[in-house]
Scaffold this active site. Structure first.
Site, PDB file in Angstrom:
ATOM      1  N   ARG A  46       0.840  -1.206   0.000  1.00  0.00           N
ATOM      2  CA  ARG A  46       0.000   0.000   0.000  1.00  0.00           C
ATOM      3  C   ARG A  46       0.875   1.256   0.000  1.00  0.00           C
ATOM      4  O   ARG A  46       1.036   1.926  -1.003  1.00  0.00           O
ATOM      5  CB  ARG A  46      -0.961  -0.032   1.199  1.00  0.00           C
ATOM      6  CG  ARG A  46      -2.097   0.975   1.115  1.00  0.00           C
ATOM      7  CD  ARG A  46      -1.740   2.388   1.486  1.00  0.00           C
ATOM      8  NE  ARG A  46      -1.246   2.510   2.858  1.00  0.00           N
ATOM      9  CZ  ARG A  46      -0.737   3.631   3.351  1.00  0.00           C
ATOM     10  NH1 ARG A  46      -0.663   4.711   2.594  1.00  0.00           N
ATOM     11  NH2 ARG A  46      -0.270   3.671   4.585  1.00  0.00           N
ATOM     12  N   CYS A  57       6.574   8.745   0.017  1.00  0.00           N
ATOM     13  CA  CYS A  57       6.732  10.137  -0.426  1.00  0.00           C
ATOM     14  C   CYS A  57       8.169  10.634  -0.421  1.00  0.00           C
ATOM     15  O   CYS A  57       8.472  11.639   0.235  1.00  0.00           O
ATOM     16  CB  CYS A  57       5.927  11.102   0.445  1.00  0.00           C
ATOM     17  SG  CYS A  57       4.189  10.788   0.476  1.00  0.00           S
TER      18      CYS A  57
END
Ligand code: MG
Length: 317
Positions: free
Chosen positions: A13, A239
């Site tokens: 995920r 990120c």
């Protein structure tokens, strides 16, 4: 008795959602089967956010429906709101994760809602999931610093954690979203939550290695009595600011760190007693993941392990 350290694997995920490449559903399911085979008991497999927002995870329902039969494994998925919860429930999934930020600016940029709006929606999602006897993990992000606002008030994190637990969350996962956390902050936060009545076994820590502090933060939390840590195979995702930058804490780094705790005992073949996860098998999954994504992955132990495999192959050739 279960393993001393509970590893919560997020590569499918948190890892894949930040990748340019969309991994085919079949490959995700092969990775999920390999993670089960390596001994993981908590695997976050996808997210029920709007497919338009995260096309990498648009196949969420197919992934959940294709998961292997593994009664002792908890498969988790992220749900952003009540619509996401409905989609997750339709697949028969039993374990969900909610998320919101402890920084107003990050929350607005991430989900286009104020923290107050997010908390109200999240509490509703938790209540609905618990009324169906699902397990709920609630992430709080930017706990140790926000890329827009800088320092985050620990009192705000505490208030959020207590509100989410009061709504029914089973576990609070504190996220160091952009890897700003320092071990001294980690100690302060864990002690603060414990003093506020949050049992340590209901606190998980989700670190990022953006600036090289993931492992030292894990170690600080472990010494404070925290036993659940999030990892992503080979450090995928999370990120990264720049190409090649490190993201999520690398699972192999965590497994290796904790297995070394057990050195005085007889080595058990395959599954280590501390994490319950087989480091060699995770190493192989890391190489497979790297091939699927078509780019070198940043995890430290991953890099070491690949080099060692290459040297061994050269020797035996
Ligand atoms: Mg992450």
């Amino acid at each position: 008795m279960g393993p001393a350290v509970r590893l919560f694997e997020v590569c499918l995920r948190d890892g894949l959602q930040n990748e340019a490449v969309v991994v085919p559903t079949e490959e995700k399911l092969a990775l999920a089967r390999a993670l089960v085979g390596a001994g993981f008991k908590d695997i976050e497999v996808t997210s029920f956010v709007r497919p338009r927002w995260v096309p990498q995870l648009a196949d969420a329902a197919e992934v959940v429906r294709g998961l292997p039969e593994a009664p002792d494994v908890r498969f988790w998925a992220l749900v952003p709101n009540a619509v996401g919860l409905d989609r997750a429930m339709e697949t028969g999934l039993r374990h969900i994760c909610t998320f919101m930020s402890s920084s107003e600016t990050h929350n607005l940029k991430n989900v286009n809602r104020t923290m107050k709006e997010s908390l109200a929606e999240t509490r509703k999602v938790i209540a609905a999931a618990k009324s169906d006897a699902m397990s709920v993990r609630s992430y709080i992000s930017t706990v140790f610093g926000c890329p827009y606002e800088g320092a985050v008030d620990p009192a705000r994190v505490e208030a959020l954690a207590l509100s989410l637990l009061e709504a029914g969350a089973d576990e609070i996962a504190l996220g160091d979203t952009t890897g700003m956390g320092h071990p001294a902050q980690v100690v302060t936060m864990v002690r603060r939550l414990a003093a506020a009545g949050v049992p340590k076994e209901r606190i998980a820590l989700h670190f990022h290695d953006t600036r090289g502090t993931a492992l030292v933060n894990v170690w600080a939390a472990w010494q404070e009595g925290i036993t659940t840590f999030d990892g992503s195979v080979s450090g995928v995702g999370g990120c990264p600011y720049a190409p090649g930058a490190a993201g999520n804490a690398c699972t192999q780094d965590l497994v290796h760190l904790f297995e070394r705790l057990d050195e005085r005992q007889e080595p058990s073949p395959g599954f280590g007693p501390v994490t319950g996860v087989d480091l060699e098998r995770v190493g192989e999954i890391g190489v497979r993941l790297e091939e699927a994504l078509g780019r070198p992955l940043p995890g430290r132990f991953h890099q070491f392990w690949k080099g060692r495999q290459q040297r061994r192959a050269q020797r035996s050739a």
